[in-house]
Write an enzyme that holds these catalytic residues in place. Structure first.
Site, short mmCIF file in Angstrom:
data_model
loop_
_atom_site.label_atom_id
_atom_site.label_comp_id
_atom_site.label_asym_id
_atom_site.label_seq_id
_atom_site.Cartn_x
_atom_site.Cartn_y
_atom_site.Cartn_z
N PRO F 11 2.03 6.97 0.04
CA PRO F 11 2.47 8.01 0.96
C PRO F 11 3.52 7.56 1.98
CG PRO F 11 0.24 7.31 1.46
CD PRO F 11 0.60 6.69 0.15
N ASN F 12 4.49 8.42 2.21
CA ASN F 12 5.52 8.27 3.22
C ASN F 12 6.63 7.28 2.84
OD1 ASN F 12 4.37 10.07 5.26
ND2 ASN F 12 2.74 8.54 5.43
N ARG F 19 14.70 7.02 7.73
CA ARG F 19 13.94 6.99 8.98
C ARG F 19 14.23 5.71 9.74
NH1 ARG F 19 7.70 5.73 9.58
NH2 ARG F 19 7.87 5.34 7.36
N TYR F 24 14.05 -0.17 9.93
CA TYR F 24 13.61 -0.42 8.56
C TYR F 24 14.75 -0.78 7.62
CZ TYR F 24 9.16 1.55 10.01
OH TYR F 24 7.97 1.77 10.64
N ASN F 75 2.41 -0.80 -3.62
CA ASN F 75 2.54 -0.62 -2.17
C ASN F 75 1.87 0.70 -1.84
OD1 ASN F 75 3.25 -0.09 0.42
ND2 ASN F 75 5.40 -0.69 0.21
N ALA F 78 -0.66 3.80 3.48
CA ALA F 78 -1.89 4.01 4.24
C ALA F 78 -3.11 4.13 3.35
CB ALA F 78 -1.76 5.24 5.12
N GLU F 99 -0.72 -6.65 -4.44
CA GLU F 99 -0.66 -5.73 -3.30
C GLU F 99 0.55 -6.09 -2.46
OE1 GLU F 99 -4.22 -5.49 -0.92
OE2 GLU F 99 -3.10 -4.77 0.81
N HIS F 101 3.24 -4.96 0.91
CA HIS F 101 3.57 -4.15 2.09
C HIS F 101 4.92 -4.58 2.64
CE1 HIS F 101 -0.47 -2.49 2.21
NE2 HIS F 101 -0.91 -3.72 2.00
N ARG F 108 -0.20 -5.21 13.09
CA ARG F 108 -0.22 -3.80 13.53
C ARG F 108 -1.64 -3.38 13.96
NH1 ARG F 108 3.00 -0.43 9.13
NH2 ARG F 108 2.89 1.13 10.78
#
Lengths: 150, 150, 150, 150, 150, 150, 150, 150, 150, 150, 150, 150
Positions: F11-12, F19, F24, F75, F78, F99, F101, F108
């Site tokens: 998601p996202n 953005r 980023y 990835n 969330a 995995e 990220h 965070r």
């Protein structure tokens, strides 16, 4: 020291020797009672050896040891982790207490890592199988006759 | 069994005997080293006895025992409760390990109730003072020569 | 009072003054050692000032202070939050102990809010930068000579 | 610096000196007010010294200090551990704040180990009895006149 | 980039290759040092490769890297989970930091899931065995020369 | 190796590049898809690159990879922290899983520190931005062809 | 509806408008009292507007509202998170209650995420600054005269 | 303000009005969509009103609002408590966000007391039934045109 | 015993008898004050009966009781669960203390199960309504005159 | 009873029979659908059997069952442990609900021990493999026609 | 009221009077049985007084009281903190229940602060020694004959 | 299969049918014993049906079943949540075990959500009243004769 050492065994220990002998060894609780008595005599001690699956019965024996015993070696099995009542009984007994386990409970499930009994015991011995009963009797002998040490 | 049993002692244990002798007894760590060697010889064993306040040094000795020792008796003092690194070293040593404490740590502060070492040890003995070293050597002897038990 | 006050500094404090001077000030640990000695002399005291990144070394110095020192001012840095062994050493030292931090640790990450040392110290001073060393020496002077207070 | 340092004292501190003098000393809060004023003057400062058992009154004084004071030394007693409202008031005051305790709260019950005030204070001093008030004033002087240090 | 990448290895990693080779592979830490240097050179980098079982020694090397190194790749072993002092040293180093583990620590015991180091690192690589050292050097190269990416 | 590596994005991640490009980077997910395919080809691999905001769609693709893919680089955004269902799908896929990220999730919020996916993955790479995709493909290549390592 | 709506404001809200006006706006609590009364009148309601830093005073006003008020809008400030006594008073008042906060408390420290008041309130409004008072009055009007809604 | 306010409704809200009308009222989600549009127009705003039971669809709409909407009013239903992905989407949208609930979630089960959405929202309104949609639009109007307030 | 028993009542207890009489009975706090005085006289005691919603006022009365009272019966209402300050005052009073509640707090919400007062009280009585005041006075009489028992 | 029993299956259950048949058996979900329909008919019931990996789709089917079904048997797979939204949908359905699992979830990882669904279900059956579907239909039959029991 | 009040006493209470008489008083449980019967008769009640160390026996007596008793006064000793089964039995008895303890359990170890029994009791009395039995009988009399109160 | 299925019932289940028949139905435990035997015979099985309030007695019967029984269906009542000893006995029995509850324990108090028994059982059935006994026997039949399924 005329009064015997009470060696009390809690729930499921009556199954010893008949359950998974390749893991727990082929010694039954009767065998352990005998080797305990033999080792006790070599230390000038005697034993009163009992087993029950009932929490109340174990408390009754601890009360009895309070009058008739010189010390308590307690393998409380699973009650170790849940019984405040047994801990209170030990505390009231005002005798030397050694907590004993056949297996290394700290290498097992987390709920076996906490003991209500340990804080009211003189010491703890775990992980040495039947040998632990002999070590516990040696330790008890040392507590009752500290001058014999060294 | 030609290789010695490593008896390793962690932080603050060098103070033994000079600190509060009315409580901890007047035996120094040297005295304990001697009684350990004596008891080991009576069991047909020998000992390599060390103490350090440094976590890294204890790990180094455990690595050394891995090649040169027959087993490890470890009184890790306060590192018992905080050192995953020592636990990893013991785990890598692939030797019998006995965790030892002079006092009954379960009757002390809650942060002394958790041990990183216990899950990788064969067993635990605590609360019997200097006598615990003799009990631990007896237990080690039994682990190394299980047939000698009865 | 002929014995010195041990002022012991833990991990990373050797970097003081060279790291982010706009935040931590331009005083190095040497500068602090000097201002501590000067302030101590004004109070009729002397200092033994040390720093190490090694937990075992700090314990060794605490043991040394036990024989040779009048009190201990300890800025244990990050070991404050993880070292039961240092707390045990302080407890065995049987000397006045003051826990000291340059920064206000309670305004930082939660894992810096817990101290193993505080329960075995006489008191805690934190958040006042280098001034904290002078305050700690004043407090130590007051503990050693309580009648001097008014 | 014409504005006074507010020294605010929370619940039960009015009992000082009359309660267990063999433990807490025979100094009353009035004695401490006097020694604080004396020490402040030696540092070129003045004090406004208050005590109340009421949380709301302490907040009112902190608001007053916001306009009329140069800094706040707060011994909030038990409110230290329960009052977010006092912490908010301190945060709004935009003044130097020093948290003070007579006893070493970290050596007492666990619920006294957490402070809502510490994260909004410049620093913390605890465990030095009445001497702590003098140390806090010295620290406040250093915060208000940082160049005077060294 | 003349300064080397510090590749620091924590407790028990000296045992690599000699312990359970069927699981961990037969590569020793020396082998990994060599393949790291080779891979670094292919990226136009050089390495300073160290191992210690002592927390204080690792902190000393991080301080050294702060002046003499271009970045730090740290396999802190068990200290990952217990050492705030190492995390503080990394934070003070003001260099790119990569946390590295041979095994997938998240598939092991819960106490290995928390890292004090990760929050002060640029990134984390775990679970790829010796290959992880090459990946970490590639990632470090990319951090030091971001324009080289595409 | 004819079957592609599935590179799945949760998601996202479709917002990437549009953005906050100053933070980023200006690379979109399409850019990353292209650099991944390029890097894969240099390793003798191919990719199947997908993104969805829907948990069920990601599970469907993992099931598809189970038959048609050689490995999975995930990835999960969330969903990493909340989806046991994705972890179960990965576990059933019986393929190498990495995995991934973009950011260092350990620096965070605390709720991003726990991953349901990590325990069923071979390894984890996080904190290296788009470079992480290339590192993950290199690691996957090494897992699929361990002999290629040196 | 002749009885007024009690609008009660807790600790530190008296500072509104004078503290950090660039953040909290230049409206004082008096300004908010006026805009509340104006908005209430447009809804056919009246207000009784109070502020106190004292928990006991707020409880007294809630008791008063129980007899003399039509509903309670409560901005309890920090007491929201610590006062069971205020929650009990609200519960006893048997009136519609709206919990109000100027800021979005859920985006602040964790200890501000829990409210003892919310479970005994009809609803909660937070995060809209002074506008929240008008929203709360509109919501109260709707609760008191549900038929007017549509 | 030509762009509409997105009013997004999560799982199970499509059942409104047909389920337990004596409790939730007889208004359907269509009725609420209409009263929202009517109220929005009275404020010079327009609405884009959607409902879905699927987490991914809600994220897609939030992404759409990022380009095409002026603000987001989100009644995320049960996803409020479990979806970090929705919170991330809202955070990326860089629009005013109001979290909305029909019921007072704080008076319900504990697992409804925590919201992943609240920390990334401007404010929260809960407990006022359908009226909450009108309050949220009023609050949104105030956020978009703060000068209109007073 | 000429000094009276202080019977102190905390927040919201002034509402007794006027609130939900079908549940709490129609007895007001005045009625309870009278029946307490009557019962006290039958035991040869007298009472000083107070109520306040303010924590500080309750502390003031406890301080007063310290000089002028023979014992304290405290129904602290909700402050039972939040006030360390009241507990400290009771502890300083050095008088017999009985904690009293009208309702069985253990059958209510979990946050009412913890009491700061109970550990510093002689005993606790809860769940018997107004009868509890008479039981508490009987218990107090027994504590003050233990010989009168049996 | 003309309306069918909805038998809903969640994420990853579509893999049944093709994954690890030596463990999970060779029965596919289609086989289970057939044996369920057969067993239902023997009880005078019919079934509507569905599977989806998407949480939103499962909610849609539960809403459909609310109008068209007589009861719901739900094997929600991993969503059991994370979906409050499914639990809310079940609660709104006002139908008998039986939670079903093939494996004994309580003998697996701790995060599988908590179910959001169980509190809104009539009962739970787990650990009996495909047999569980027949047991669940028998239990549903008994709930729908309690008089048939004996 | 012809049926007796059951006064049930749990584990270790048989030791009363013989254990540490300087602390617990010299009254045995028999003495307490007698004073209870005497006090009961003065209230027009009778008693059935029992003690057992066995949890199952206590449950049996509670079942018996369900048919033959008017109320239950239970001093469950350590079972208070561990026995859900006794709480269930009390709940099924549908009789007035009073929980009783000789000591103030809240001033003892934390594990004695939680009671499974209190939520199903009418009230709790603790901390008043043998006097507590008389207080409990008075409270029971008041519950059984509420009109007698004044 | 000549050996019977042991159906063991724990504390308070002897009260069934006589307590709140409008809730629990009018079936006594004897009725359930009969319907169990009838259903067992229809499956070609026989039963040994027991009830006790004593934990030790239940353990004794489990030991007996170990030699004389084919499987165990256990409704352990409240001991489910507190007895590690019963779980150990079940584990030692090396027989199929089904955990059974009349009510849906997951819809009751949180302390009934944890079971020590479930991890050592084959499966769990709860919430179906007396019907659960028949379901459990059907499940047991399927476990003992898996080929009979489908």
């Amino acid at each position: 020291m005329a009064k015997p050492i009470y060696i009390l065994n809690g729930p499921n220990l009556n199954l010893l020797g008949t359950r998974e002998p390749e893991i727990y060894g082929s010694q039954t609780l009767d065998d352990i009672a005998k080797l305990s008595e033999t080792h006790a005599q070599s230390l000038g001690l005697s034993t009163a050896f009992h087993q029950s699956n009932a929490e109340g019965q174990l408390i009754d024996w601890i009360h009895q040891a309070r009058n008739d015993g010189a010390g308590i070696i307690l393998n409380a099995g699973a009650y170790t982790h849940t019984s405040i009542a047994i801990a209170d009984a030990l505390s009231a007994a005002e005798l030397p207490v050694i907590e004993l386990h056949l297996s290394n409970v700290f290498a097992r499930e987390p709920f076996r890592h906490h003991s209500y009994i340990a804080p009211v015991a003189n010491g703890v011995i775990c992980g040495f199988g039947a040998t632990g009963y002999r070590l516990a009797l040696s330790a008890m002998s040392d507590i009752l006759n500290p001058q014999s040490s060294s």
